[in-house]
Motif scaffolding. Structure first.
Motif, PDB file in Angstrom:
ATOM      1  N   VAL A  65       1.034  -1.304   0.030  1.00 43.71           N
ATOM      2  CA  VAL A  65      -0.001   0.171   0.101  1.00 43.71           C
ATOM      3  C   VAL A  65       0.833   1.177   0.076  1.00 43.71           C
ATOM      4  CG1 VAL A  65      -1.720   1.418   1.152  1.00 43.71           C
ATOM      5  CG2 VAL A  65      -1.871  -1.164   1.369  1.00 43.71           C
ATOM      6  N   TRP A  66       0.732   2.014  -1.036  1.00 40.62           N
ATOM      7  CA  TRP A  66       1.366   3.249  -1.069  1.00 40.62           C
ATOM      8  C   TRP A  66       0.711   4.454  -0.784  1.00 40.62           C
ATOM      9  CZ3 TRP A  66       6.314   3.844  -4.405  1.00 40.62           C
ATOM     10  CH2 TRP A  66       6.676   2.442  -4.999  1.00 40.62           C
ATOM     11  N   PHE A  67       1.454   5.538  -0.280  1.00 47.79           N
ATOM     12  CA  PHE A  67       0.821   6.876   0.053  1.00 47.79           C
ATOM     13  C   PHE A  67       1.673   7.720  -0.570  1.00 47.79           C
ATOM     14  CE2 PHE A  67      -0.193  10.619   2.514  1.00 47.79           C
ATOM     15  CZ  PHE A  67      -1.670  10.155   2.735  1.00 47.79           C
ATOM     16  N   ILE A  68       0.961   8.365  -1.408  1.00 48.65           N
ATOM     17  CA  ILE A  68       1.931   9.374  -2.274  1.00 48.65           C
ATOM     18  C   ILE A  68       1.236  10.657  -2.242  1.00 48.65           C
ATOM     19  CG2 ILE A  68       2.659   9.713  -4.888  1.00 48.65           C
ATOM     20  CD1 ILE A  68       1.927   6.712  -5.207  1.00 48.65           C
ATOM     21  N   THR A  69       1.985  11.812  -1.876  1.00 48.63           N
ATOM     22  CA  THR A  69       1.764  13.122  -1.912  1.00 48.63           C
ATOM     23  C   THR A  69       1.876  13.854  -3.131  1.00 48.63           C
ATOM     24  OG1 THR A  69       3.744  14.070  -0.888  1.00 48.63           O
ATOM     25  CG2 THR A  69       2.127  13.148   0.746  1.00 48.63           C
ATOM     26  N   GLY A  70       1.042  14.774  -3.409  1.00 47.92           N
ATOM     27  CA  GLY A  70       1.400  15.560  -4.531  1.00 47.92           C
ATOM     28  C   GLY A  70       1.244  14.950  -5.868  1.00 47.92           C
ATOM     29  N   ALA A  71       0.277  13.876  -5.904  1.00 45.41           N
ATOM     30  CA  ALA A  71      -0.112  12.939  -7.017  1.00 45.41           C
ATOM     31  C   ALA A  71      -0.840  13.486  -8.401  1.00 45.41           C
ATOM     32  CB  ALA A  71      -0.635  11.995  -6.689  1.00 45.41           C
ATOM     33  N   SER A  72      -1.065  14.592  -8.423  1.00 41.72           N
ATOM     34  CA  SER A  72      -1.723  15.451  -9.587  1.00 41.72           C
ATOM     35  C   SER A  72      -1.221  15.183 -10.767  1.00 41.72           C
ATOM     36  CB  SER A  72      -2.519  16.665  -9.294  1.00 41.72           C
ATOM     37  OG  SER A  72      -1.364  17.465  -8.979  1.00 41.72           O
ATOM     38  N   ARG A  73       0.018  15.371 -10.729  1.00 40.01           N
ATOM     39  CA  ARG A  73       0.995  15.484 -11.788  1.00 40.01           C
ATOM     40  C   ARG A  73       2.447  15.418 -11.722  1.00 40.01           C
ATOM     41  NH1 ARG A  73       0.333  22.108 -12.867  1.00 40.01           N
ATOM     42  NH2 ARG A  73       0.909  22.724 -10.957  1.00 40.01           N
ATOM     43  N   GLY A  74       3.212  15.253 -12.730  1.00 40.17           N
ATOM     44  CA  GLY A  74       4.707  15.263 -12.491  1.00 40.17           C
ATOM     45  C   GLY A  74       4.966  13.790 -11.903  1.00 40.17           C
ATOM     46  N   PHE A  75       6.111  13.788 -11.147  1.00 41.61           N
ATOM     47  CA  PHE A  75       6.617  12.686 -10.436  1.00 41.61           C
ATOM     48  C   PHE A  75       5.424  11.897  -9.705  1.00 41.61           C
ATOM     49  CE2 PHE A  75      10.863  14.495 -10.136  1.00 41.61           C
ATOM     50  CZ  PHE A  75      11.504  13.990 -11.353  1.00 41.61           C
ATOM     51  N   GLY A  76       4.777  12.621  -8.956  1.00 43.82           N
ATOM     52  CA  GLY A  76       3.609  11.922  -8.174  1.00 43.82           C
ATOM     53  C   GLY A  76       2.726  11.210  -8.948  1.00 43.82           C
ATOM     54  N   LEU A  77       2.313  11.629 -10.055  1.00 41.85           N
ATOM     55  CA  LEU A  77       1.338  10.829 -10.990  1.00 41.85           C
ATOM     56  C   LEU A  77       1.830   9.873 -11.857  1.00 41.85           C
ATOM     57  CD1 LEU A  77      -1.309  10.773 -12.675  1.00 41.85           C
ATOM     58  CD2 LEU A  77      -0.350  12.396 -14.282  1.00 41.85           C
ATOM     59  N   GLU A  78       3.234   9.970 -12.082  1.00 44.97           N
ATOM     60  CA  GLU A  78       3.890   8.866 -12.846  1.00 44.97           C
ATOM     61  C   GLU A  78       4.332   7.916 -11.735  1.00 44.97           C
ATOM     62  OE1 GLU A  78       4.224   8.393 -15.919  1.00 44.97           O
ATOM     63  OE2 GLU A  78       3.487  10.283 -16.334  1.00 44.97           O
ATOM     64  N   ILE A  79       4.563   8.106 -10.550  1.00 44.91           N
ATOM     65  CA  ILE A  79       4.878   7.054  -9.370  1.00 44.91           C
ATOM     66  C   ILE A  79       3.482   6.321  -9.229  1.00 44.91           C
ATOM     67  CG2 ILE A  79       5.418   6.865  -7.002  1.00 44.91           C
ATOM     68  CD1 ILE A  79       7.266   9.124  -7.427  1.00 44.91           C
ATOM     69  N   ALA A  80       2.535   7.272  -9.072  1.00 46.27           N
ATOM     70  CA  ALA A  80       1.159   6.407  -8.670  1.00 46.27           C
ATOM     71  C   ALA A  80       0.506   5.289  -9.771  1.00 46.27           C
ATOM     72  CB  ALA A  80       0.034   7.509  -8.597  1.00 46.27           C
ATOM     73  N   ARG A  81       0.962   5.800 -11.015  1.00 50.14           N
ATOM     74  CA  ARG A  81       0.702   5.190 -12.258  1.00 50.14           C
ATOM     75  C   ARG A  81       1.470   3.735 -12.355  1.00 50.14           C
ATOM     76  NH1 ARG A  81       0.782   8.789 -16.291  1.00 50.14           N
ATOM     77  NH2 ARG A  81      -1.296   8.846 -16.514  1.00 50.14           N
ATOM     78  N   ALA A  82       2.882   3.900 -11.909  1.00 48.79           N
ATOM     79  CA  ALA A  82       3.802   2.763 -12.000  1.00 48.79           C
ATOM     80  C   ALA A  82       3.244   1.895 -10.862  1.00 48.79           C
ATOM     81  CB  ALA A  82       5.085   3.298 -11.965  1.00 48.79           C
ATOM     82  N   ALA A  83       2.913   2.290  -9.633  1.00 47.26           N
ATOM     83  CA  ALA A  83       2.796   1.551  -8.408  1.00 47.26           C
ATOM     84  C   ALA A  83       1.459   0.799  -8.916  1.00 47.26           C
ATOM     85  CB  ALA A  83       2.624   2.251  -7.208  1.00 47.26           C
ATOM     86  N   LEU A  84       0.386   1.272  -9.433  1.00 45.82           N
ATOM     87  CA  LEU A  84      -0.719   0.489  -9.636  1.00 45.82           C
ATOM     88  C   LEU A  84      -0.413  -0.503 -10.767  1.00 45.82           C
ATOM     89  CD1 LEU A  84      -3.140   3.489  -9.874  1.00 45.82           C
ATOM     90  CD2 LEU A  84      -3.226   1.760  -8.131  1.00 45.82           C
ATOM     91  N   ALA A  85       0.306  -0.202 -11.561  1.00 46.83           N
ATOM     92  CA  ALA A  85       0.604  -1.282 -12.617  1.00 46.83           C
ATOM     93  C   ALA A  85       1.621  -2.318 -12.201  1.00 46.83           C
ATOM     94  CB  ALA A  85       1.481  -0.538 -13.877  1.00 46.83           C
ATOM     95  N   ALA A  86       2.302  -2.106 -11.147  1.00 47.10           N
ATOM     96  CA  ALA A  86       2.897  -3.017 -10.438  1.00 47.10           C
ATOM     97  C   ALA A  86       2.143  -4.011  -9.737  1.00 47.10           C
ATOM     98  CB  ALA A  86       4.137  -2.714  -9.699  1.00 47.10           C
ATOM     99  N   GLY A  87       0.827  -3.746  -9.546  1.00 40.71           N
ATOM    100  CA  GLY A  87      -0.128  -4.648  -8.738  1.00 40.71           C
ATOM    101  C   GLY A  87      -0.207  -4.191  -7.346  1.00 40.71           C
ATOM    102  N   ASN A  88       0.164  -2.904  -6.896  1.00 40.42           N
ATOM    103  CA  ASN A  88      -0.108  -2.308  -5.728  1.00 40.42           C
ATOM    104  C   ASN A  88      -1.256  -1.389  -5.273  1.00 40.42           C
ATOM    105  OD1 ASN A  88       2.713  -2.945  -4.573  1.00 40.42           O
ATOM    106  ND2 ASN A  88       3.229  -1.818  -6.265  1.00 40.42           N
ATOM    107  N   GLN A  89      -1.632  -1.224  -4.123  1.00 42.48           N
ATOM    108  CA  GLN A  89      -2.705  -0.414  -3.865  1.00 42.48           C
ATOM    109  C   GLN A  89      -2.194   1.074  -3.501  1.00 42.48           C
ATOM    110  OE1 GLN A  89      -4.402  -2.842  -0.568  1.00 42.48           O
ATOM    111  NE2 GLN A  89      -6.018  -3.377  -1.680  1.00 42.48           N
ATOM    112  N   VAL A  90      -2.705   1.986  -4.030  1.00 45.14           N
ATOM    113  CA  VAL A  90      -2.364   3.655  -3.989  1.00 45.14           C
ATOM    114  C   VAL A  90      -3.409   4.529  -3.327  1.00 45.14           C
ATOM    115  CG1 VAL A  90      -1.604   5.392  -5.272  1.00 45.14           C
ATOM    116  CG2 VAL A  90      -0.657   3.092  -5.965  1.00 45.14           C
TER     117      VAL A  90
END
Length: 288
Positions: free
Chosen positions: A6-31
């Motif tokens: 389970v990932w908790f990511i701040t500033g996820a609306s764009r930039g690194f935060g968005l890409e990290i959220a997208r990658a974490a979900l693609a890797a099978g995690n919960q975000v």
């Protein structure tokens, strides 16, 4: 076999935060992805993924942070990876920035990070496991004119990360400060960084090119944010993650150049720097 985290990511609306959220979900995690506004928009961008939970939260508002973390825990039951990504840049000579402008920069980049970290750590301590990943910057290793104030917030996060690492290691929690270089995110767009309102003519030769050049550089940065996100995924799954991780050739160069300059200065001033002990007194304290 990788375990779902389970990932908790701040500033996820764009930039690194968005890409990290997208990658974490693609890797099978919960975000749990936090945004300051327009939470529905982020959910739409990420296709309302069933393992995604978007929470509206301003890192500078501690009550909002505490509530967002509670909501994330209620949704997924735990937090395994905290990514402190929220922040913004400011182009200014240090003298030009007003007290209010300086405090706003620190409130988000430093005190906001502390708000989130304090809210998440009790759960990680209870689990005796977890990762804290703090996104810093190449300007957390050295600075250039115009980015000294912003860089000072990243120097602070580097220092906080070192302190957290030694305090949390016995509890099974790993801390890494990740310092990206220039990546083609929205960081240099007019919506993502600010400039001080006051301009002092004496700084035109040093800070002026940065004021005029940030927009020109936007979109020309060498780093691929999708590749950066994959580095973060790998980091979260590494058994023994590093405390410091510079990412990007420009960040490596910044670190190496700064380390060399510091070593040369210290060596040149070594006789002076080592001349201050009391005569005939044995040191009583040794710091490991």
């Amino acid at each position: 076999m990788k375990t779902q985290k389970v990932w908790f990511i701040t500033g996820a609306s764009r930039g690194f935060g968005l890409e990290i959220a997208r990658a974490a979900l693609a890797a099978g995690n919960q975000v749990v992805a936090t945004v300051r506004s327009q939470s529905a928009q982020l959910a739409s961008i990420l296709h309302s993924h069933p393992d995604l939970y978007v929470v509206q939260m301003d890192v500078t508002q501690e009550d909002q942070v505490q509530e967002a973390v509670k909501q994330g825990i209620a949704r997924f039951g735990r937090v395994d990876v905290l990514v402190n990504n929220a922040g913004f840049g400011m182009v200014t000579a240090i003298e030009e920035a007003t007290d209010a402008e300086v405090r706003k920069q620190y409130d988000t980049n430093v005190f906001g990070l502390l708000n989130v970290t304090r809210a998440v750590l009790p759960y990680l301590r209870q689990q005796k496991s977890g990762r804290v990943i703090n996104i810093t910057s190449l300007f957390g290793y050295d600075t250039v004119p115009g980015w000294g104030l912003y860089g000072s917030t990243k120097f602070a996060v580097e220092g906080l990360s070192k302190g957290l690492a030694v305090e949390l290691a016995p509890l099974g929690i790993h801390v890494t400060a990740v310092a990206p270089g220039l990546f083609s995110t929205d960081f240099l767009s007019a919506e993502s960084y600010v400039a001080a309102k006051t301009i002092i003519d004496d700084y035109q030769e040093t800070v002026g090119p940065m004021r005029n050049g940030a927009d020109v550089l936007h979109g020309q940065q060498p780093g691929d944010p999708k590749k950066f996100a994959q580095v973060i995924i790998r980091l979260a799954n590494t058994e023994r993650p590093p405390l410091h991780l510079p990412v990007g050739k420009d960040t490596i160069a910044m670190y190496q150049n700064n380390a060399a300059k510091m070593a040369q200065e210290i060596q040149a001033w070594l006789p002076v720097a080592t001349s201050t002990d009391h005569d005939h007194r044995v040191a009583a304290l040794t710091i490991a």
